[in-house]
Design an enzyme around this catalytic site. Structure first.
Site, PDB file in Angstrom:
ATOM      1  N   MET A  69      22.841   6.786 -39.688  1.00  0.00           N
ATOM      2  CA  MET A  69      24.669   5.603 -40.729  1.00  0.00           C
ATOM      3  C   MET A  69      25.426   6.354 -41.663  1.00  0.00           C
ATOM      4  O   MET A  69      25.941   6.337 -41.026  1.00  0.00           O
ATOM      5  CB  MET A  69      24.171   3.772 -40.713  1.00  0.00           C
ATOM      6  CG  MET A  69      25.003   2.784 -40.633  1.00  0.00           C
ATOM      7  SD  MET A  69      25.719   2.728 -39.190  1.00  0.00           S
ATOM      8  CE  MET A  69      24.662   1.933 -38.241  1.00  0.00           C
TER       9      MET A  69
ATOM     10  N   GLU B 181       2.620  -5.182 -51.710  1.00  0.00           N
ATOM     11  CA  GLU B 181       3.322  -6.203 -52.063  1.00  0.00           C
ATOM     12  C   GLU B 181       5.174  -6.526 -50.850  1.00  0.00           C
ATOM     13  O   GLU B 181       4.510  -7.999 -50.690  1.00  0.00           O
ATOM     14  CB  GLU B 181       3.345  -6.703 -53.290  1.00  0.00           C
ATOM     15  CG  GLU B 181       2.201  -7.031 -53.841  1.00  0.00           C
ATOM     16  CD  GLU B 181       1.670  -5.788 -54.342  1.00  0.00           C
ATOM     17  OE1 GLU B 181       2.330  -4.854 -53.948  1.00  0.00           O
ATOM     18  OE2 GLU B 181       0.846  -5.714 -55.373  1.00  0.00           O
TER      19      GLU B 181
ATOM     20  N   LYS C 159      -3.785 -18.048 -64.610  1.00  0.00           N
ATOM     21  CA  LYS C 159      -4.510 -17.715 -63.681  1.00  0.00           C
ATOM     22  C   LYS C 159      -5.454 -18.863 -64.623  1.00  0.00           C
ATOM     23  O   LYS C 159      -6.400 -19.479 -64.272  1.00  0.00           O
ATOM     24  CB  LYS C 159      -5.587 -15.813 -64.904  1.00  0.00           C
ATOM     25  CG  LYS C 159      -6.157 -15.644 -64.281  1.00  0.00           C
ATOM     26  CD  LYS C 159      -7.339 -14.832 -64.748  1.00  0.00           C
ATOM     27  CE  LYS C 159      -8.088 -14.613 -65.500  1.00  0.00           C
ATOM     28  NZ  LYS C 159      -8.635 -13.464 -64.285  1.00  0.00           N
TER      29      LYS C 159
ATOM     30  N   PHE D  95      -0.820  -8.042 -70.944  1.00  0.00           N
ATOM     31  CA  PHE D  95      -0.596  -7.342 -69.813  1.00  0.00           C
ATOM     32  C   PHE D  95      -0.107  -7.975 -68.618  1.00  0.00           C
ATOM     33  O   PHE D  95      -0.778  -8.849 -68.151  1.00  0.00           O
ATOM     34  CB  PHE D  95      -1.975  -6.521 -70.108  1.00  0.00           C
ATOM     35  CG  PHE D  95      -2.358  -5.586 -69.146  1.00  0.00           C
ATOM     36  CD1 PHE D  95      -1.598  -4.614 -68.998  1.00  0.00           C
ATOM     37  CD2 PHE D  95      -3.415  -5.944 -67.492  1.00  0.00           C
ATOM     38  CE1 PHE D  95      -1.663  -4.009 -67.751  1.00  0.00           C
ATOM     39  CE2 PHE D  95      -4.134  -5.562 -66.685  1.00  0.00           C
ATOM     40  CZ  PHE D  95      -2.946  -3.773 -66.921  1.00  0.00           C
ATOM     41  N   GLN D  96       0.557  -7.399 -67.311  1.00  0.00           N
ATOM     42  CA  GLN D  96       0.936  -7.481 -66.222  1.00  0.00           C
ATOM     43  C   GLN D  96       1.382  -8.670 -66.357  1.00  0.00           C
ATOM     44  O   GLN D  96       1.350  -9.446 -65.609  1.00  0.00           O
ATOM     45  CB  GLN D  96      -0.074  -6.963 -65.460  1.00  0.00           C
ATOM     46  CG  GLN D  96      -0.355  -6.003 -65.211  1.00  0.00           C
ATOM     47  CD  GLN D  96      -1.230  -5.400 -63.691  1.00  0.00           C
ATOM     48  OE1 GLN D  96      -2.070  -6.647 -63.664  1.00  0.00           O
ATOM     49  NE2 GLN D  96      -1.543  -5.213 -63.815  1.00  0.00           N
TER      50      GLN D  96
END
Lengths: 565, 164
Positions: free
Chosen positions: A478, A49, A161, A111-112
């Site tokens: 760096m 993502e 949802k 959940f999630q």
């Protein structure tokens, strides 16, 4: 006719002119993904993502349009955070859609579930949790409007949802009504008049350009303005490509790894005309000694940028394009005085030429080892003028800024503000998705590349022919440079000991891998890569302990540069 | 230096953390904050007392204005305004101190709003300095509990703020 929430969302995106979205499916966005199958919008399935958001960001930077990314709730949504913060720091217009657990479960540690509104509040221009299907179309309209207007930025819409599944009559509002949000586009004419007087009185002016020039598409006006007054111009990392670096008035980049002549010019200037730049600490160095003799004109659409870091003698709040147009118009009225100014700036330009000759950007060339700067020069020489270059973050990024001459606007995409390793590859992917036939090159280090290398799969799947140049020094270069200069060469955890076979890695994904180990192989590898269809990794085994120079040590003034190792 | 700011915001969920988060995220201090809806139920009004020099205050004002949900920021620095705060003070009231508590309450035009065998709860309204004074005078009696609302302010004069 009634539509579901997910249908409404996709219809809104279509009406906003979105043709491509980047994302990753999951349980709470499964309805959106189901409806995507019936939508004309193209979806690119990234492998992470974070990369989806960077890809949308690259798409936005290259096109000037709003980039769109979709992620599921919880881990999918939290994975977007680095991408969103990157876009926020660089003011990139984006809309991020995250799934959320159904409204009755919100706050129950479902959940999630993750509180995305809370998590992204400090890294978005604005964010929304849609709590009622009736609000959905209005919110999407507002999200795009906020993302692309004023100082642009990312807007997140968290979409539960059950709202995606609910149905409602679809009506897309024509107008956005936000009583607390009225960006000021038009520069104050009295202030602009004052700025003209200051410019005409200046004898050592420097134009200092930031990312705002690209965001406001004002490269043309910028060029006209610069040529009209014949003042030298320097760019921040984000400003690069807004003004052709090959132009005689270009001083290149200023700041920590800026050119000697840019930093000296700013230090000696009597007038600094800051255009869409925000006086970042990487630009100013020690504030007390930054442009100590200069009056400062600061043009920016965001009033919060003005007087945040430095004192400003004349602020002009407005859209750069509008302000520069007005300045050009007014300058035209002072025709004779402007002509005199151009002449009177001759000694100033000559002084800068001396600095330029004294300490030009350069490096010690070698015929044994590949110098990373040499690779950048070759890439610049052999690539198309309108090639889009992305970078990751680190030494290779600074060498690209120093040694690649950007000519066309929106051809340099890099994470300036946040400094996000792993940005370049997915950003290149996004840019290539927007411009399938243009040359897109990600210049990378071996460390940064490994932060999002999984996106090779996305490139191959969608036949996006991004060319990747890895400057491999087996170091986090760096940090190693800082350790060498300021930590007595104690290279703590910066050596990437494991030699990775990047050629095989490319092949494992179905891409092409090429490698150069000596300087005389560099050109052939680049040419071969450019001639090879599809994504290609070019691995350059470069000199391991090369430093980015000049360098202003942290806390020093920008005229106190380290010029040689 | 102390500054009092009124912020008119959309009366929507999530606005308060946006405003307070702006302060915490930038290291600005909030001394007190009170918030409630206005005569227009779609708008809430916050009164924020903060501190910092002019430069910090300018940033606070600009950053507040930048928030999408912020409709108007009114900075009362150098302005004439009416300021009120309420304090509820639960103070010991023994046989020997009851009269003294009542005397202080009377002097300050405060009110006793709850009484038990051993305590009074005093309600006092006024400028924050007045509440400070009452607290100081009641302190020797033994304060069991104290809550202050933080100040709310309105500009002086006939003019009021209206939505456009």
């Amino acid at each position: 006719m009634k539509k579901t929430g997910s249908q409404i969302l996709l219809e809104c995106l279509r009406l906003e002119g979105v043709d491509t979205v980047f994302g990753y499916p999951g349980g709470t966005v499964i309805n959106i993904y189901d409806d995507l199958m019936d939508s004309p919008i193209k979806h690119i399935l990234n492998r992470h993502e974070q990369a989806a958001v960077h890809a949308a960001d690259g798409y936005a930077r290259a096109t000037g349009k709003v980039g769109v990314a979709i992620a599921t709730s919880g881990p999918g949504a939290t994975n977007t955070v680095t991408g969103i913060a990157t876009a926020y720091m660089d003011s990139i217009p984006m809309v991020i859609i995250t799934g959320q657990v159904p409204t009755p479960l919100i706050g129950n540690d479902a959940f999630q579930e993750a509180d995305m509104i809370g998590i992204t509040r400090p890294i978005t221009k604005h964010n929304y949790l849609v709590r009622d299907i009736k609000d959905l179309a209005r919110i999407i309209k507002q999200a795009f409007y906020i993302a692309r207007t004023g100082r642009p930025g990312p807007v997140l819409v968290d979409l539960p949802k059950d709202i995606q599944m609910a149905t409602h009559k679809f009506e897309y509002p024509d107008k956005v009504e936000l009583r607390g949000y009225k960006p000021n586009y038009s520069g104050n004419s009295r202030q602009i008049e004052k700025s003209i007087k200051m410019i005409l009185a200046a004898r050592k002016p420097v134009i200092y350009v930031g990312g705002g020039a690209a965001l406001s598409n004002s490269n043309l006006e910028l060029k006209q303005f610069t040529e009209m007054i014949q003042a030298p111009l320097t760019m921040t990392l984000m400003g690069l490509s807004s003004f052709p670096n090959t132009h005689p008035l270009s001083l290149g980049m200023l700041g920590m790894h800026g050119t000697y002549h840019a930093n000296m010019a700013v230090t000696d200037a009597d007038l600094l005309i800051a255009i869409g730049a925000r006086f970042d600490d990487r630009v100013t160095g020690k504030i007390a000694t930054f442009a100590p003799h200069a009056k400062i004109i600061h043009i920016d659409i965001d009033p919060t940028s003005i007087k945040k870091n430095v004192r400003v003698d004349l602020p002009i709040v407005g859209d750069l394009k509008d302000v520069l147009k007005k300045m050009l118009k007014q300058l035209a009225e002072y025709d004779a005085q402007v002509a005199t100014l151009r002449d009177e700036l001759a000694p100033w330009r000559a002084k800068i030429e001396v600095w330029k000759k004294e300490q030009p950007l350069g490096y010690k060339s070698s015929n044994k080892e590949i110098k990373p700067q040499f690779v950048i020069e070759k890439l610049c020489e052999l690539s198309d003028e309108d090639a889009i270059i992305t970078t990751e973050v680190g030494q290779h990024q600074m060498w690209t800024a120093q040694f690649y001459d950007f000519i066309q606007p929106r051809t340099f995409l890099t994470s300036g503000g946040l400094g996000t390793m792993g940005y370049g590859l997915p950003a290149a992917l996004g840019a290539q998705a927007a411009f399938p036939t243009r040359q897109v090159i990600d210049i990378s280090g071996d460390g940064s590349f490994q932060m999002n290398s999984q996106e090779l799969a996305t490139l191959v799947q969608y036949r996006l022919p991004v060319k990747i140049a890895i400057l491999n020094n087996n170091f986090l270069g760096m940090v190693r440079q800082w350790q060498q200069l300021f930590f007595n060469r104690r290279y703590s955890q910066t050596c990437m000991e494991l030699p990775i076979d990047f050629k095989k890695l490319a092949e494992a994904y179905g891409a092409t891998g090429l490698q150069a180990t000596t300087p005389d192989e560099v050109e052939a590898v680049i040419k071969q890569a450019f001639a090879t269809p599809g994504p290609v990794i070019m691995e350059f085994k470069v000199c391991r302990e090369e430093n980015v120079l000049p360098m202003v040590p942290a806390g020093a003034g920008i005229n106190e540069m380290v010029l040689a190792s | 230096m102390k500054h009092t700011i009124s912020v008119l915001v959309e009366n929507e969920f999530g606005v308060l953390p946006r405003v307070s988060g702006l302060f915490s995220g930038r290291g600005f201090n909030i001394e007190s904050l009170s918030v409630a809806p206005t005569i227009d139920p779609t708008i809430s009004r916050m009164t924020i007392v903060t501190s910092g020099d002019e430069r910090i205050l300018e940033q606070i004002n600009k950053q507040l204005n930048k928030l999408i949900d912020v409709i108007k920021v009114i900075d009362f620095t150098g302005q004439d305004y009416t300021e009120r705060e309420m304090g509820l003070i639960k103070v010991n009231a023994e046989e020997s101190t009851r009269a003294e508590v009542l005397r202080i309450v009377d002097i300050f035009r405060a009110k006793v709003v709850d009484v038990t065998q051993s305590s009074y709860t005093v309600e006092v309204t006024g400028a924050p300095g007045k509440i400070d004074a009452v607290v100081e005078l009641l302190r020797p009696m033994g304060i069991k509990e104290l809550i202050r609302s933080g100040p709310v302010v309105l500009g002086r004069g006939a003019k009021g703020w209206k939505t456009q």
